[in-house]
Motif scaffolding. Structure first.
Motif, PDB file in Angstrom:
ATOM      1  N   PHE A  38      26.716  26.032  21.629  1.00 57.63           N
ATOM      2  CA  PHE A  38      25.663  26.823  21.003  1.00 57.63           C
ATOM      3  C   PHE A  38      25.803  26.851  19.480  1.00 57.63           C
ATOM      4  CE2 PHE A  38      25.146  28.803  25.285  1.00 57.63           C
ATOM      5  CZ  PHE A  38      23.823  28.444  25.461  1.00 57.63           C
ATOM      6  N   ASN A  71      22.038  25.065  29.369  1.00 58.42           N
ATOM      7  CA  ASN A  71      21.210  26.043  30.068  1.00 58.42           C
ATOM      8  C   ASN A  71      20.887  25.637  31.503  1.00 58.42           C
ATOM      9  OD1 ASN A  71      21.072  27.868  27.981  1.00 58.42           O
ATOM     10  ND2 ASN A  71      19.269  26.935  27.090  1.00 58.42           N
ATOM     11  N   CYS A 145      24.341  33.390  20.650  1.00 56.58           N
ATOM     12  CA  CYS A 145      24.797  32.898  21.959  1.00 56.58           C
ATOM     13  C   CYS A 145      26.215  32.354  21.857  1.00 56.58           C
ATOM     14  CB  CYS A 145      23.863  31.808  22.478  1.00 56.58           C
ATOM     15  SG  CYS A 145      22.277  32.412  23.044  1.00 56.58           S
TER      16      CYS A 145
END
Length: 160
Positions: A38, A71, A145
Motif C-alpha cells: 500500500f 485487494n 492503509c
C-alpha cells in the motif's frame, strides 16, 4: 493509445504481483507485505500528481495493479483461511454460513466502495475545481492503509 498501454501495464503488474504475493508473505510476513504494497501504491499516486509528462505517469499508473492484486487475491485467500479455521474449531457462529455467501458479501462490499468513490470523486472535482485533488486523497488513503496494515497481527492458520 496511451491509456491502452497504461491498462496493459496495470494488468501485467497485477498478474505478476498476484503470483508473487504468497512467497512475499511467507518471506516477510503479512504486515510488512501489506504495508509496503500500500505504501508503494500511495507513493506512486502521490508522485503521479506532480508529473506533467505522460510516459512516467502511465508507468506509475501500472503500479496500481499492486493494490488490485492485494485487494482481490489476499482478501479471498484470507476469507478462505478464516472459514477453514472456524469450521475446524466448530465455532457455532459459522455453522450456517457458507463460503459462497461470504465471498458474495466481500465482493459486494468492494463494488459498493467503488461506486461510492465514483460518486464522491465527481463531487470533489466539482468542489475543488481540480482533477488532482482525488488523486491526492487516494494517495493519502493508500498510505493510511499502509499504516493500518502494519498493525496486522496474525492470521489464524500459519499458512502465510
Amino acid at each position: 493509445m496511451t491509456a491502452s498501454w497504461g491498462l496493459i501495464g496495470y494488468m501485467l503488474v497485477s498478474v505478476i504481483y498476484s503470483f508473487m504475493i504468497e512467497s512475499i508473505i511467507i518471506q516477510f510476513g503479512p504486515a510488512v507485505t501489506f504495508s509496503c504494497s500500500f505504501a508503494v501504491v500511495g507513493l506512486a499516486i502521490g508522485i503521479m500528481t506532480t508529473l506533467d509528462s505522460v510516459a512516467p505517469a502511465i508507468t506509475l499508473a501500472a503500479f496500481q495493479g499492486i493494490s488490485f492484486a492485494i485487494n482481490y487475491s489476499v482478501s479471498y485467500a484470507l476469507l478462505g483461511e478464516y472459514h477453514k479455521y472456524f469450521k475446524e474449531e466448530e465455532d457455532s457462529r459459522w455453522e450456517h454460513r457458507e463460503f459462497g455467501i461470504d465471498i458474495s458479501i466481500l465482493l459486494l462490499c468492494m463494488y459498493l466502495a467503488q461506486i461510492l468513490v465514483a460518486f464522491v470523486t465527481g463531487a470533489i472535482i466539482y468542489a475543488t475545481n481540480s482533477p488532482i485533488t482525488p488523486m491526492i486523497m487516494s494517495s493519502i488513503s493508500a498510505l493510511c492503509c499502509a499504516i493500518a496494515a502494519a498493525f496486522l497481527d496474525r492470521v489464524p492458520i500459519n499458512k502465510f
